[in-house]
Design an enzyme around this catalytic site. Structure first.
Site, PDB file in Angstrom:
ATOM      1  N   ASP A 292       0.049  -0.576  -4.838  1.00 14.32           N
ATOM      2  CA  ASP A 292      -1.209  -0.075  -5.411  1.00 14.32           C
ATOM      3  C   ASP A 292      -1.088   1.349  -5.941  1.00 14.32           C
ATOM      4  O   ASP A 292      -1.845   1.766  -6.815  1.00 14.32           O
ATOM      5  CB  ASP A 292      -2.365  -0.192  -4.413  1.00 14.32           C
ATOM      6  CG  ASP A 292      -2.223   0.719  -3.196  1.00 14.32           C
ATOM      7  OD1 ASP A 292      -1.124   1.272  -2.963  1.00 14.32           O
ATOM      8  OD2 ASP A 292      -3.210   0.869  -2.447  1.00 14.32           O
TER       9      ASP A 292
ATOM     10  N   ASP B  46       0.836  -1.199   0.000  1.00 15.80           N
ATOM     11  CA  ASP B  46       0.000   0.000   0.000  1.00 15.80           C
ATOM     12  C   ASP B  46       0.870   1.248   0.000  1.00 15.80           C
ATOM     13  O   ASP B  46       1.631   1.478   0.951  1.00 15.80           O
ATOM     14  CB  ASP B  46      -0.908  -0.011   1.239  1.00 15.80           C
ATOM     15  CG  ASP B  46      -2.146   0.853   1.089  1.00 15.80           C
ATOM     16  OD1 ASP B  46      -2.040   1.934   0.490  1.00 15.80           O
ATOM     17  OD2 ASP B  46      -3.215   0.438   1.552  1.00 15.80           O
TER      18      ASP B  46
ATOM     19  N   CYS C  76      -5.567   4.658  -3.613  1.00 18.51           N
ATOM     20  CA  CYS C  76      -5.810   3.281  -3.182  1.00 18.51           C
ATOM     21  C   CYS C  76      -7.041   2.639  -3.807  1.00 18.51           C
ATOM     22  O   CYS C  76      -6.953   1.639  -4.518  1.00 18.51           O
ATOM     23  CB  CYS C  76      -5.934   3.231  -1.661  1.00 18.51           C
ATOM     24  SG  CYS C  76      -4.477   3.818  -0.771  1.00 18.51           S
TER      25      CYS C  76
END
Length: 576
Positions: free
Chosen positions: A313, A41, A77
């Protein structure tokens, strides 16, 4: 306890090497490969985070394939994750944001919209289930999937451990629809690591190939590290590239709200450096998990028939162009992400310079799985990279054959900037507007785009950016005012083609056929701003070509050129 874990990991690592020797003739459940997808992430490429992951360096960089031009289409995200599991750009999923910026102009997105729009009915989970795979997900799903939604298990997932609270210590999960709260002493990445080990060694159905989706929160802010890693890299600081906190002359080359940002103050600089260290520290547990995955695959005899995909991401800017840590911009800091693959037939230490995007993951997995389900190709904006993985397509041609243009798009506001900017033009709810743009990243195209390494951005305000990254790696010098108008027209035409593309329109680019757009100055985007935002920064429609300001300026008897008719068809909806 730690000694026992270390010994177990060492034993598994030894078994991995042994399995490579003795398992050559071992039969697997099917000839179709297993697929493991590890998604981090907010992990950057430009700030060098991969260099601090030694296991990744050996297992994926040295023994696998690294893609140096892999771009997510949206540097945020939830839109990015929706693209991964659907194979569509966010202008087709309509998941524009993380959900907290919903307004009357658009419903920005997140889990609730994804569910309500029926997007869960066709994802990598459903398609691979239909193809006979066992599917499992552990970790972060979509923004907005929280404790209140924990009873919901998305269709298509046989084993579900979706994270509903992303705390680094004491995270919450939906365990197949039952809320599970881990203890305050439990480190999130370690919990996920153990769950993966248990799934691979105990839970999975061995008669089926599997698709395993692993999504820890690291290194997303606050990037809290495991206690064993908290003192690592004490001298590390965010890189001081030319893009870092630049002087006024460089900053004024930027468009929209960015050029008005003041220099970062000492507190912001210190905070960015602390976050940078925490990001590196939090990635150490991810690196350990990567080692655990590979050794476990070896110990259970499936390593030779398993593809391991590693990706971020979206990226992260860290002081670039005076912006505090965040994302959502079109620069490489935010959209160039790690992407590495290890698996059957992949030549070790291969670097791929072809342009690849996150929309390409789903068709790749479907091809590897030999999926023959009811897949509508019109719903897929990407194409399979299997030719690159197998080596049937060269990894680094002079003129890219797989793809040479990446679409980057953002609709809404900036990252949360903090209260320091209150009162500045366009600053609302701790974010800057307008931050709506469409962009193209062009590398080694054909015809007029040979040897290109360009980033071209069109903002909803009508502003533009053009960077030549071959000699301006950090995208500092905006060339739009000095560029050839013919080139700008062609780039604008590319944005127009890709900005609302569907399926093969998104990658079937004929550079020879791309001609200058006579309406390159036309704004194609509305600005996706809060409805209560004051001033002239809120636009409900784009600029209209001068000829059409008062409607269609021709009589029925007039002979109107086809290109004029085409432009009218594009804009007539604004006069209904």
């Amino acid at each position: 306890m730690r000694m026992a874990v270390t010994l177990r990991m060492a034993a598994l690592h030894l078994l991995n090497f042994v399995s490579c020797v003795v398992l050559v003739g071992v039969a697997v459940a099917e000839d179709r490969p297993n697929i493991v997808f590890l998604l981090t992430d907010d992990q950057d490429v430009t700030a060098g985070s991969l260099n601090y992951m030694p296991h990744l360096g050996r297992l994926l960089r040295q023994e696998g394939m690294e893609f140096s031009n892999f771009f997510v289409s949206t540097g945020l995200c939830c839109p990015s994750r929706a693209t991964i599991i659907r194979g569509q750009y966010c202008h087709n999923t309509k998941i524009y944001d993380n959900g907290e910026l919903n307004n009357a102009t658009y419903l920005s997105g997140a889990f609730v919209k994804f569910l309500e729009e029926g997007l869960e009915n066709s994802t990598v989970g459903t398609l691979l289930t239909e193809a006979g795979y066992e599917t499992a997900l552990v970790g972060k799903y979509l923004n907005g999937y929280d404790d209140g939604n924990s009873q919901h298990v998305p269709v298509g997932w046989a084993h579900w451990m979706g994270m509903t609270d992303t705390s680094y210590f004491g995270a919450h999960f939906s365990q197949n629809g039952t809320l599970l709260k881990t203890g305050d002493s439990v480190y999130q990445t370690d919990f996920i690591n153990q769950w993966v080990y248990n799934y691979l060694t105990k839970t999975r159905e061995t008669s089926k190939p599997f698709f395993l989706y692993i999504a820890p929160f690291a290194p997303h802010a606050p990037a809290t590290p495991a206690k064993r890693h908290a003192n690592l890299f004490p001298d590390a600081k965010a890189p001081r590239f030319p893009s870092y906190n630049p002087d006024d002359e460089l900053q004024e080359m930027k468009p929209s709200w960015v050029k008005r940002l003041p220099l970062l103050n000492d507190n912001q600089i210190s905070s960015i450096d602390v976050l940078y260290r925490h990001r590196l520290q939090s990635l150490q547990a991810v690196d350990e998990m990567l080692l655990n995955i590979t050794t476990t695959l070896g110990s259970i005899g499936v390593a030779r028939n398993t593809y391991l995909f590693f990706m971020g991401d979206n990226g992260q800017h860290l002081g670039d162009f005076r912006m505090p840590a965040g994302k959502r911009q079109a620069y490489d800091t935010d959209v160039l992400v790690p992407f590495l693959v290890h698996g059957p037939g992949i030549k070790a230490s291969t670097n791929v310079t072809e342009v690849v995007q996150s929309v390409d993951l789903l068709p790749t997995w479907l091809e590897l799985a030999k999926a023959k389900g009811p897949l509508n190709p019109k719903l897929i904006d990407g194409k399979s990279i299997v030719p690159l993985l197998s080596g049937s397509m060269p990894p680094s041609p002079k003129i890219n054959q797989f793809r040479s243009v990446a679409l980057v798009e953002m609709y809404g506001g900036s990252s949360n900037m903090g209260s320091r900017y209150k009162g500045m033009p366009g600053f609302e709810k701790n974010r800057f507007y307008n931050n709506t743009y469409q962009a193209v990243r062009i590398i080694n195209g054909s015809e007029w785009a040979q040897n290109a390494d360009w980033l071209y951005v069109e903002w909803c305000t009508g502003e533009k950016e053009l960077y030549n990254s071959s000699n301006d790696v950090h995208q500092v010098y905006n060339l739009v005012n000095s560029a050839d108008p013919k080139l700008l027209g062609r780039l604008s035409a590319l944005v127009s083609q890709l900005g609302d593309c569907v399926a093969e329109q998104c990658y079937d680019i004929d550079f020879k056929a791309v001609t200058e757009d006579p309406y390159a100055e036309v704004r194609r985007l509305k600005c996706f701003n809060p409805p209560d935002m004051p001033g002239v920064l809120h636009h409900d429609r784009p600029w209209i070509p001068d000829a059409f300001v008062y409607g269609f300026p021709f009589a029925d008897s007039d002979l109107v050129p086809d290109d004029i008719i085409e432009v009218w068809e594009r804009y007539k909806k604004y006069f209904n």
